[in-house]
Scaffold this motif. Structure first.
Motif, PDB file in Angstrom:
ATOM      1  N   LYS A  22      55.603  38.226  63.489  1.00  0.00           N
ATOM      2  CA  LYS A  22      55.426  40.022  64.381  1.00  0.00           C
ATOM      3  C   LYS A  22      54.489  39.701  64.689  1.00  0.00           C
ATOM      4  CE  LYS A  22      58.568  42.782  61.233  1.00  0.00           C
ATOM      5  NZ  LYS A  22      58.742  44.023  60.949  1.00  0.00           N
ATOM      6  N   LYS A  23      53.207  38.900  64.596  1.00  0.00           N
ATOM      7  CA  LYS A  23      52.350  39.541  65.152  1.00  0.00           C
ATOM      8  C   LYS A  23      51.197  38.305  65.203  1.00  0.00           C
ATOM      9  CE  LYS A  23      51.182  44.131  63.962  1.00  0.00           C
ATOM     10  NZ  LYS A  23      51.251  45.000  64.892  1.00  0.00           N
ATOM     11  N   ARG A  24      50.954  38.356  67.430  1.00  0.00           N
ATOM     12  CA  ARG A  24      50.389  37.419  67.629  1.00  0.00           C
ATOM     13  C   ARG A  24      49.142  36.366  67.270  1.00  0.00           C
ATOM     14  NH1 ARG A  24      50.539  33.793  73.072  1.00  0.00           N
ATOM     15  NH2 ARG A  24      48.426  34.291  73.165  1.00  0.00           N
ATOM     16  N   LYS A  25      47.846  37.224  66.831  1.00  0.00           N
ATOM     17  CA  LYS A  25      46.872  37.220  66.471  1.00  0.00           C
ATOM     18  C   LYS A  25      46.326  38.540  65.856  1.00  0.00           C
ATOM     19  CE  LYS A  25      45.670  32.775  69.011  1.00  0.00           C
ATOM     20  NZ  LYS A  25      43.946  32.624  70.861  1.00  0.00           N
ATOM     21  N   PRO A  26      46.930  38.504  64.989  1.00  0.00           N
ATOM     22  CA  PRO A  26      46.233  39.701  64.394  1.00  0.00           C
ATOM     23  C   PRO A  26      44.808  39.972  63.462  1.00  0.00           C
ATOM     24  CG  PRO A  26      47.894  38.978  62.741  1.00  0.00           C
ATOM     25  CD  PRO A  26      48.077  38.194  63.978  1.00  0.00           C
ATOM     26  N   VAL A  27      44.305  40.654  63.510  1.00  0.00           N
ATOM     27  CA  VAL A  27      43.492  41.018  62.426  1.00  0.00           C
ATOM     28  C   VAL A  27      43.626  41.674  61.184  1.00  0.00           C
ATOM     29  CG1 VAL A  27      40.118  41.982  62.593  1.00  0.00           C
ATOM     30  CG2 VAL A  27      41.889  41.452  65.040  1.00  0.00           C
ATOM     31  N   ILE A  28      42.866  41.014  59.992  1.00  0.00           N
ATOM     32  CA  ILE A  28      44.298  41.254  59.038  1.00  0.00           C
ATOM     33  C   ILE A  28      42.928  41.480  58.476  1.00  0.00           C
ATOM     34  CG2 ILE A  28      45.168  41.014  57.206  1.00  0.00           C
ATOM     35  CD1 ILE A  28      46.553  38.433  58.624  1.00  0.00           C
ATOM     36  N   ILE A  29      43.079  42.684  57.519  1.00  0.00           N
ATOM     37  CA  ILE A  29      42.183  43.673  56.157  1.00  0.00           C
ATOM     38  C   ILE A  29      42.873  43.200  55.428  1.00  0.00           C
ATOM     39  CG2 ILE A  29      40.851  45.930  56.137  1.00  0.00           C
ATOM     40  CD1 ILE A  29      40.378  46.524  59.615  1.00  0.00           C
ATOM     41  N   GLY A  30      42.171  42.964  53.635  1.00  0.00           N
ATOM     42  CA  GLY A  30      42.601  42.919  52.941  1.00  0.00           C
ATOM     43  C   GLY A  30      41.819  44.100  52.059  1.00  0.00           C
ATOM     44  N   ILE A  31      42.669  44.785  51.346  1.00  0.00           N
ATOM     45  CA  ILE A  31      42.213  45.244  50.572  1.00  0.00           C
ATOM     46  C   ILE A  31      42.504  45.169  49.250  1.00  0.00           C
ATOM     47  CG2 ILE A  31      42.143  47.876  49.462  1.00  0.00           C
ATOM     48  CD1 ILE A  31      42.994  48.281  52.472  1.00  0.00           C
ATOM     49  N   ASP A  32      42.055  45.519  48.197  1.00  0.00           N
ATOM     50  CA  ASP A  32      42.375  44.671  46.572  1.00  0.00           C
ATOM     51  C   ASP A  32      41.072  45.096  45.437  1.00  0.00           C
ATOM     52  OD1 ASP A  32      44.016  43.535  44.325  1.00  0.00           O
ATOM     53  OD2 ASP A  32      43.700  41.656  45.183  1.00  0.00           O
ATOM     54  N   ALA A  33      41.820  45.534  44.581  1.00  0.00           N
ATOM     55  CA  ALA A  33      41.037  45.641  43.053  1.00  0.00           C
ATOM     56  C   ALA A  33      39.850  44.077  42.820  1.00  0.00           C
ATOM     57  CB  ALA A  33      41.350  45.935  42.159  1.00  0.00           C
ATOM     58  N   SER A  34      39.091  44.664  41.502  1.00  0.00           N
ATOM     59  CA  SER A  34      38.056  43.106  41.510  1.00  0.00           C
ATOM     60  C   SER A  34      37.816  44.417  40.721  1.00  0.00           C
ATOM     61  CB  SER A  34      37.094  42.946  42.435  1.00  0.00           C
ATOM     62  OG  SER A  34      36.124  42.037  42.043  1.00  0.00           O
ATOM     63  N   LEU A  35      37.207  43.272  39.522  1.00  0.00           N
ATOM     64  CA  LEU A  35      36.181  43.180  38.010  1.00  0.00           C
ATOM     65  C   LEU A  35      35.189  43.307  38.817  1.00  0.00           C
ATOM     66  CD1 LEU A  35      38.631  41.155  35.870  1.00  0.00           C
ATOM     67  CD2 LEU A  35      38.687  44.360  36.007  1.00  0.00           C
TER      68      LEU A  35
ATOM     69  N   VAL B  13      36.629  48.494  40.574  1.00  0.00           N
ATOM     70  CA  VAL B  13      37.950  49.205  39.078  1.00  0.00           C
ATOM     71  C   VAL B  13      37.130  49.279  37.307  1.00  0.00           C
ATOM     72  CG1 VAL B  13      40.000  49.712  40.587  1.00  0.00           C
ATOM     73  CG2 VAL B  13      39.814  47.840  38.890  1.00  0.00           C
ATOM     74  N   ASN B  14      36.764  48.270  37.229  1.00  0.00           N
ATOM     75  CA  ASN B  14      36.940  47.741  36.023  1.00  0.00           C
ATOM     76  C   ASN B  14      35.286  47.019  35.746  1.00  0.00           C
ATOM     77  OD1 ASN B  14      36.330  48.441  32.910  1.00  0.00           O
ATOM     78  ND2 ASN B  14      39.021  48.682  33.016  1.00  0.00           N
ATOM     79  N   TYR B  15      35.504  46.957  34.650  1.00  0.00           N
ATOM     80  CA  TYR B  15      34.050  45.770  34.347  1.00  0.00           C
ATOM     81  C   TYR B  15      34.839  44.613  33.313  1.00  0.00           C
ATOM     82  CZ  TYR B  15      32.808  48.476  30.100  1.00  0.00           C
ATOM     83  OH  TYR B  15      33.608  48.998  28.798  1.00  0.00           O
ATOM     84  N   VAL B  16      33.443  43.641  33.525  1.00  0.00           N
ATOM     85  CA  VAL B  16      34.283  42.302  32.613  1.00  0.00           C
ATOM     86  C   VAL B  16      33.610  42.720  31.360  1.00  0.00           C
ATOM     87  CG1 VAL B  16      34.251  39.532  32.602  1.00  0.00           C
ATOM     88  CG2 VAL B  16      34.314  40.487  34.766  1.00  0.00           C
ATOM     89  N   ASP B  17      34.610  42.326  30.437  1.00  0.00           N
ATOM     90  CA  ASP B  17      33.782  42.853  29.402  1.00  0.00           C
ATOM     91  C   ASP B  17      34.811  41.669  27.756  1.00  0.00           C
ATOM     92  OD1 ASP B  17      34.400  44.094  26.297  1.00  0.00           O
ATOM     93  OD2 ASP B  17      35.147  46.061  27.662  1.00  0.00           O
ATOM     94  N   PRO B  18      34.651  41.133  26.845  1.00  0.00           N
ATOM     95  CA  PRO B  18      34.694  40.189  26.611  1.00  0.00           C
ATOM     96  C   PRO B  18      36.716  40.526  26.000  1.00  0.00           C
ATOM     97  CG  PRO B  18      33.003  41.547  24.957  1.00  0.00           C
ATOM     98  CD  PRO B  18      33.435  41.611  25.976  1.00  0.00           C
ATOM     99  N   LEU B  19      37.234  41.352  26.029  1.00  0.00           N
ATOM    100  CA  LEU B  19      38.393  41.457  25.642  1.00  0.00           C
ATOM    101  C   LEU B  19      39.324  40.335  27.074  1.00  0.00           C
ATOM    102  CD1 LEU B  19      39.053  45.339  26.106  1.00  0.00           C
ATOM    103  CD2 LEU B  19      39.064  44.150  24.525  1.00  0.00           C
ATOM    104  N   PRO B  20      40.780  40.143  26.505  1.00  0.00           N
ATOM    105  CA  PRO B  20      41.279  39.367  27.741  1.00  0.00           C
ATOM    106  C   PRO B  20      41.312  39.710  28.859  1.00  0.00           C
ATOM    107  CG  PRO B  20      42.406  39.107  25.090  1.00  0.00           C
ATOM    108  CD  PRO B  20      41.585  40.353  25.100  1.00  0.00           C
TER     109      PRO B  20
END
Length: 179
Positions: free
Chosen positions: A88-101, A139-146
């Motif tokens: 759909k786009k020739r040369k888009p500028v893509i801004i990604g958004i995601d959750a992270s730990l 959204v959260n922090y790394v913990d010993p949980l799986p």
């Protein structure tokens, strides 16, 4: 940017200003910008991207938004969506958004970076890098949980604050240019 609670307008304007400096000059129109919101609404901790996508669609900004609560972009359809954008786009500028730990002190903070987003790294998924720039919301922090447990133990309050703040920043960047 700290999104614990409602961020102050000056912080939203400051981050929006930095983003404007990063974006390519006027050769890129708003129609060339793609906001790619990655995540799933099946886990609170992974719903940041689809929440932002839905909120941005409601703002009716002149941007292409992929990844909403209705039609999320996730590990199983990411490659299909990237091919769709490419067609759909020739040369888009893509801004990604995601959750992270992150670390405990990072929870509720937003980071905007130049360069691609690497989704799924917290859960050790091998997904393609996406975007020219990206937001991550811790959204959260790394913990010993799986690792998969992090997404289940994330507070909706934190995710909503992050989603509102990211939406406010993107709106500030692209709505202001209409005037």
């Amino acid at each position: 940017m700290d999104a614990n609670g409602k961020p102050e307008e000056k912080h939203i304007e400051l981050l929006a200003g930095k983003i404007k400096e990063c974006l390519p000059p006027s050769s890129v129109t708003k129609e060339d910008v793609v906001i790619l919101c990655i995540g799933s609404d099946r886990y609170v901790g992974d719903a940041l991207g689809p929440l932002v996508g839905t909120m941005l669609e409601e703002k009716n900004l002149p941007l292409s938004v992929y990844g909403t609560l209705e039609e999320p972009v996730h590990a199983f359809n990411l490659n299909i969506i990237l091919k769709k954008i490419d067609k759909k786009k020739r040369k888009p500028v893509i801004i990604g958004i995601d959750a992270s730990l992150g670390g405990r002190e990072q929870v509720g903070h937003i980071m905007f970076k130049n360069g691609p987003l690497i989704p799924g790294t917290a859960l050790k998924k091998m997904l393609p890098e996406v975007g020219d720039y990206h937001f991550v919301g811790f959204v959260n922090y790394v913990d010993p949980l799986p690792e998969s447990q992090f997404l289940n133990d994330t507070r909706l309050y934190t995710v909503m604050n992050l989603a509102n703040a990211i939406t406010d920043v993107i709106t500030e960047v692209f709505e202001e240019e209409k005037n």
